[in-house]
Design a protein around this motif. Sequence first.
Motif, mmCIF file in Angstrom:
data_model
loop_
_atom_site.group_PDB
_atom_site.id
_atom_site.type_symbol
_atom_site.label_atom_id
_atom_site.label_comp_id
_atom_site.label_asym_id
_atom_site.label_seq_id
_atom_site.Cartn_x
_atom_site.Cartn_y
_atom_site.Cartn_z
ATOM 1 N N ASP A 196 0.839 -1.194 0.000
ATOM 2 C CA ASP A 196 0.000 0.000 0.000
ATOM 3 C C ASP A 196 0.874 1.243 0.000
ATOM 4 N N GLU B 117 7.454 6.244 7.965
ATOM 5 C CA GLU B 117 7.091 6.619 6.607
ATOM 6 C C GLU B 117 8.308 7.095 5.817
ATOM 7 N N ASN C 263 0.878 5.795 -0.553
ATOM 8 C CA ASN C 263 0.170 7.057 -0.690
ATOM 9 C C ASN C 263 0.844 7.800 -1.834
ATOM 10 N N LYS C 264 0.129 7.948 -2.940
ATOM 11 C CA LYS C 264 0.725 8.639 -4.084
ATOM 12 C C LYS C 264 0.624 10.141 -3.835
#
Length: 381
Positions: A317, A346, A319-320
């Motif tokens: 998964d 992150e 986050n673009k």
Amino acid sequence: MIAIFEKEILLNALIPAMYTVSGKNTMPSIEGVHLNCTEDNKCIIQSYDLEKGMRTSIDCEVEKEGSCIINAQKLLQIVKTMPSGPIKISVDSSYKTVIESGLSHFDIKCLPGTEFPVLPELNGDRGFTFPQHLFRKYINKVLFAIGQNDTRPVFNGAYFEINEEKIVVVSCDGNRLAYLENDMSIENKNIDGTRLNLRFIIPGKTLVEVLKLVKDSEEEMEIRLTRKYVIFMLGKFTLFSKTIDSEYIDYTRILPKTHNLEISLKAEDLRGALERSSLIIEDRLAGSIRSYVKFTIDEALSVSTQSANGNVYDEIDINKISGDSITIGFNCKFLLDALKACDDGEMKLSFNNPLMGVLIEPKDSDDGRYKYFVMPIRMNN
């Protein structure tokens, strides 16, 4: 020379001295440790492989002062196997050496202390102090990108820029680049009182040995520089090494300034996927890489590998943050080494095109800013 040592004290000095003993079997004097026992009941222990060296001093009971060179590996193994308690080392005029403790007794040959190479001057006129735990942390973040026996000398070391408010450390082996900087107060130890403004390159092999001595504590270490040498002063130990005398690459031109695609993900998720891929990646054959790990980025990041050993597929998964899709290949080890040096949490990955590699950096970091750039592999399709 006749001196009596406590086993643990002697052993604690000999083990670090081994870090700078030559293993090339070229000169017997640099394959040994130099013991110099003085009338003030001290023994100065030195080792030197003509590139880097170590010096320390320990307490002992000196019955007759003098110096000698004893083969380092042999002496260390003898001391390790001796019973606990005092160890007596006696050297006669023919350089026959007797090492004894309790009922244990060794007779070996040694060399005159005068045959030991002359050490360089270890009083650098420029220098600074640095917390040991931060030195350990920062070097561990760039060590993976230092070259191993590269024909280009600068790639075999880490480049440092030091002033009183900031540290920058860079390493590059031609396939990946590691960059770390941190704003911090650094104590100036320049003898002439000039401002701290240092640039130097330390061989990677030296940094590996320094890390063996550095503690994970707030305790300070002092680093001094001469024209050709860097000197690390850690408590009773002084380790020194030649610096790499060359102009460093313009690393600012390598790190991309703009990006066509930016994503964020959990570092541990990508690290796990790469570790699984590495299980079936084929080894190098005749200097070429036979298989690679492929990234396909759209709404998620798919990590896949095909080889004669099998196939693996993972999906992570993401986050673009911005940008379009991309498919790009990497040497799995090069990428995994960078991810292992990253903190958990992150990470931001930035791409331009399949031929320009990836920039890896923490999404948020309060303790030092670091960036890793890894070149891609041209895929078969």
